[in-house]
Design a protein around this motif. Structure first.
Motif, mmCIF file in Angstrom:
data_model
loop_
_atom_site.group_PDB
_atom_site.id
_atom_site.type_symbol
_atom_site.label_atom_id
_atom_site.label_comp_id
_atom_site.label_asym_id
_atom_site.label_seq_id
_atom_site.Cartn_x
_atom_site.Cartn_y
_atom_site.Cartn_z
ATOM 1 N N MET A 1 12.967 -32.149 -17.933
ATOM 2 C CA MET A 1 11.965 -31.092 -17.708
ATOM 3 C C MET A 1 10.584 -31.732 -17.613
ATOM 4 N N GLU A 2 9.842 -31.337 -16.551
ATOM 5 C CA GLU A 2 8.480 -31.854 -16.390
ATOM 6 C C GLU A 2 7.693 -30.883 -15.502
ATOM 7 N N PHE A 3 6.505 -30.524 -15.951
ATOM 8 C CA PHE A 3 5.683 -29.619 -15.157
ATOM 9 C C PHE A 3 4.208 -29.871 -15.456
ATOM 10 N N ARG A 4 3.368 -29.299 -14.592
ATOM 11 C CA ARG A 4 1.918 -29.420 -14.716
ATOM 12 C C ARG A 4 1.320 -28.035 -14.501
ATOM 13 N N ALA A 5 0.405 -27.619 -15.401
ATOM 14 C CA ALA A 5 -0.167 -26.275 -15.338
ATOM 15 C C ALA A 5 -1.630 -26.319 -15.735
ATOM 16 N N ASP A 6 -2.352 -25.282 -15.330
ATOM 17 C CA ASP A 6 -3.736 -25.144 -15.749
ATOM 18 C C ASP A 6 -3.781 -24.819 -17.230
ATOM 19 N N ARG A 7 -4.674 -25.474 -17.951
ATOM 20 C CA ARG A 7 -4.739 -25.315 -19.402
ATOM 21 C C ARG A 7 -4.995 -23.858 -19.798
ATOM 22 N N THR A 8 -5.935 -23.175 -19.124
ATOM 23 C CA THR A 8 -6.276 -21.803 -19.493
ATOM 24 C C THR A 8 -5.096 -20.868 -19.308
ATOM 25 N N GLU A 9 -4.419 -20.990 -18.155
ATOM 26 C CA GLU A 9 -3.283 -20.117 -17.889
ATOM 27 C C GLU A 9 -2.115 -20.429 -18.819
ATOM 28 N N PHE A 10 -1.894 -21.703 -19.086
ATOM 29 C CA PHE A 10 -0.816 -22.114 -19.987
ATOM 30 C C PHE A 10 -1.081 -21.603 -21.405
ATOM 31 N N ALA A 11 -2.304 -21.782 -21.891
ATOM 32 C CA ALA A 11 -2.649 -21.340 -23.243
ATOM 33 C C ALA A 11 -2.564 -19.823 -23.367
ATOM 34 N N ASP A 12 -2.955 -19.109 -22.307
ATOM 35 C CA ASP A 12 -2.880 -17.651 -22.337
ATOM 36 C C ASP A 12 -1.430 -17.198 -22.431
ATOM 37 N N ALA A 13 -0.547 -17.824 -21.663
ATOM 38 C CA ALA A 13 0.875 -17.464 -21.703
ATOM 39 C C ALA A 13 1.465 -17.746 -23.082
ATOM 40 N N VAL A 14 1.139 -18.893 -23.644
ATOM 41 C CA VAL A 14 1.644 -19.248 -24.976
ATOM 42 C C VAL A 14 1.106 -18.269 -26.022
ATOM 43 N N ALA A 62 7.987 -30.644 -11.562
ATOM 44 C CA ALA A 62 8.567 -31.889 -11.050
ATOM 45 C C ALA A 62 10.046 -31.975 -11.392
ATOM 46 N N ALA A 63 10.419 -31.435 -12.540
ATOM 47 C CA ALA A 63 11.817 -31.431 -12.957
ATOM 48 C C ALA A 63 12.078 -30.144 -13.726
ATOM 49 N N PRO A 64 12.921 -29.248 -13.220
ATOM 50 C CA PRO A 64 13.189 -27.991 -13.920
ATOM 51 C C PRO A 64 13.920 -28.240 -15.234
ATOM 52 N N GLY A 65 13.815 -27.261 -16.115
ATOM 53 C CA GLY A 65 14.506 -27.390 -17.392
ATOM 54 C C GLY A 65 14.029 -26.361 -18.394
ATOM 55 N N ARG A 66 14.626 -26.428 -19.596
ATOM 56 C CA ARG A 66 14.295 -25.495 -20.675
ATOM 57 C C ARG A 66 14.105 -26.286 -21.960
#
Length: 379
Positions: A1-14, A62-66
């Motif tokens: 698993m590997e991904f890249r996201a915007d910090r603001t959007e990622f933190a909001d989702a979490v 980059a690599a799907p996963g859970r």
């Protein structure tokens, strides 16, 4: 698993998914947040058997996963991440986060032990997101906080044709709010009714109330049933509470009541002001007069406060009533109208509050009502 996201959007989702995490649980994996990355999308899920919250965010995968990550720890990390993109990866049993030279490594929880998530309930209809969030907030203040009486900690949701009714009561007050909604021909249109945990419903409504519509799904079955809410990129499923709230029709019948009307914000500030001198469980007294004023008084002995405001009264020459100041403030602040109307039966009896629309506003009488029990003071 590997991904890249915007910090603001990622933190909001979490942050939003973390609101579903239990405070304490004997099942350690329920303290985890499930992260799923696939096809340009990251989904963050929190679940504790009573509520399931799924938030979607954009991501370069980059690599799907859970992966299942300790939720509170991940939330703490997100709060201190620097702005900009965040690169995340699962490296053996460690979940890593890299952002602008800052790197974190977090332990993971056993994914195989995570319980299966409930299937989304069948669609039933839609409601305006902002109106729904407002309505839930208006009635949730009347829900109880005593977990030994779980039914009274809930908000009752009733769908009847194109009308939605929300209601809550803790035995000392009863709030009711009606609003329009759009049933779907395939499943909506009939009368359905259930009680949902007030705090969970309030969290869901706030998260969904960012605009657009909320689609409601329904799976009946008492405490085993679910109501689902979906709006934008957020999905929430709440498990129903067993039982029904007591009927309020007779309680809201205020035949013979005196009617007072006063500017809402002015009364709210006055209650806050004079309540400063009250002790625990001490009431604030309101003396309405047909001569055009209300006198607020609070306190005993040398510690007293008073303030007079303009007000109207019909149906009686005078009407003294006393209220728990916290309950009265909850009721007043739940309204949005410039003025409030109080139907009063007298000391120690029911009082029903309505909003009074301003000039040019639609008459919302009956859409939102809040019942309080007045206090019978000892002489």
């Amino acid at each position: 698993m590997e991904f890249r996201a915007d910090r603001t959007e990622f933190a909001d989702a979490v942050g939003r998914a973390a609101r579903a995490l239990p405070g304490r649980t004997p099942v350690p994996v329920l303290g985890g947040l499930l992260l799923e990355a696939d096809a340009g999308r990251l989904t963050v899920t929190g679940f504790d058997f009573e509520v399931a919250v799924r938030i979607e965010a954009d991501a370069q995968v980059a690599a799907p996963g859970r992966v299942l990550v300790p939720g509170r720890r991940l939330l703490d990390v997100c709060r201190v991440l620097p702005d900009g993109p965040v690169s995340c990866a699962l490296e053996a049993s460690r979940f890593t986060l890299d952002a602008d030279g800052t790197r974190f490594g977090l332990s993971t929880l056993p994914l195989a032990e995570y319980p299966s998530l409930p299937a989304p309930p069948a669609p039933y209809g839609t409601v305006d997101a902002a109106a729904f969030a407002t309505a839930v907030a208006q009635v949730a203040v009347a829900a109880g906080r005593d977990d030994t009486l779980p039914l009274l900690t809930g908000v009752q949701l009733r769908l009847d044709g194109e009308e939605m009714t929300l209601a809550a009561s803790d035995r000392y007050r009863y709030a009711v709010r009606r609003l329009e909604w759009k049933p779907e021909a395939a499943g909506g249109g009939g009368i359905v009714e259930a009680v949902l945990p007030a705090r969970r419903l309030l969290d869901a409504a706030r998260s969904l109330g960012r605009g657009g519509d909320v689609r409601i799904g329904w799976e009946p079955g008492g405490g085993g049933g679910l109501v689902g809410f979906e709006g934008g990129r957020t999905r929430t499923a709440l498990r129903l509470l067993d039982g029904r709230l007591p009927a309020y029709t007779s309680l809201f019948d205020m035949a013979g009541a005196a009617v007072a009307e006063v500017e809402r914000e002015g009364l709210t500030e006055a209650v806050r002001r004079v309540a400063v001198v009250t002790e625990a469980n001490s009431p604030v007294r309101l003396d309405f007069s047909a001569e055009g004023s209300v006198l607020l008084r609070a306190g005993y002995g040398d510690d007293v406060a008073a303030q007079r405001l303009p007000a109207t009264l019909s149906g009686a020459d005078e009407m003294p009533v006393s209220f728990n100041p916290a309950y009265l403030l909850d009721a007043l602040t739940s309204f949005e109208s410039p003025r409030v109307r109080l139907e009063l039966l007298g000391a120690g009896q029911r009082a029903l509050l309505h909003g009074v629309p301003g000039d040019g506003e639609a008459d919302a009488a009956g859409e939102h009502r809040h019942l309080l029990m007045s206090v019978k003071e000892l002489s």
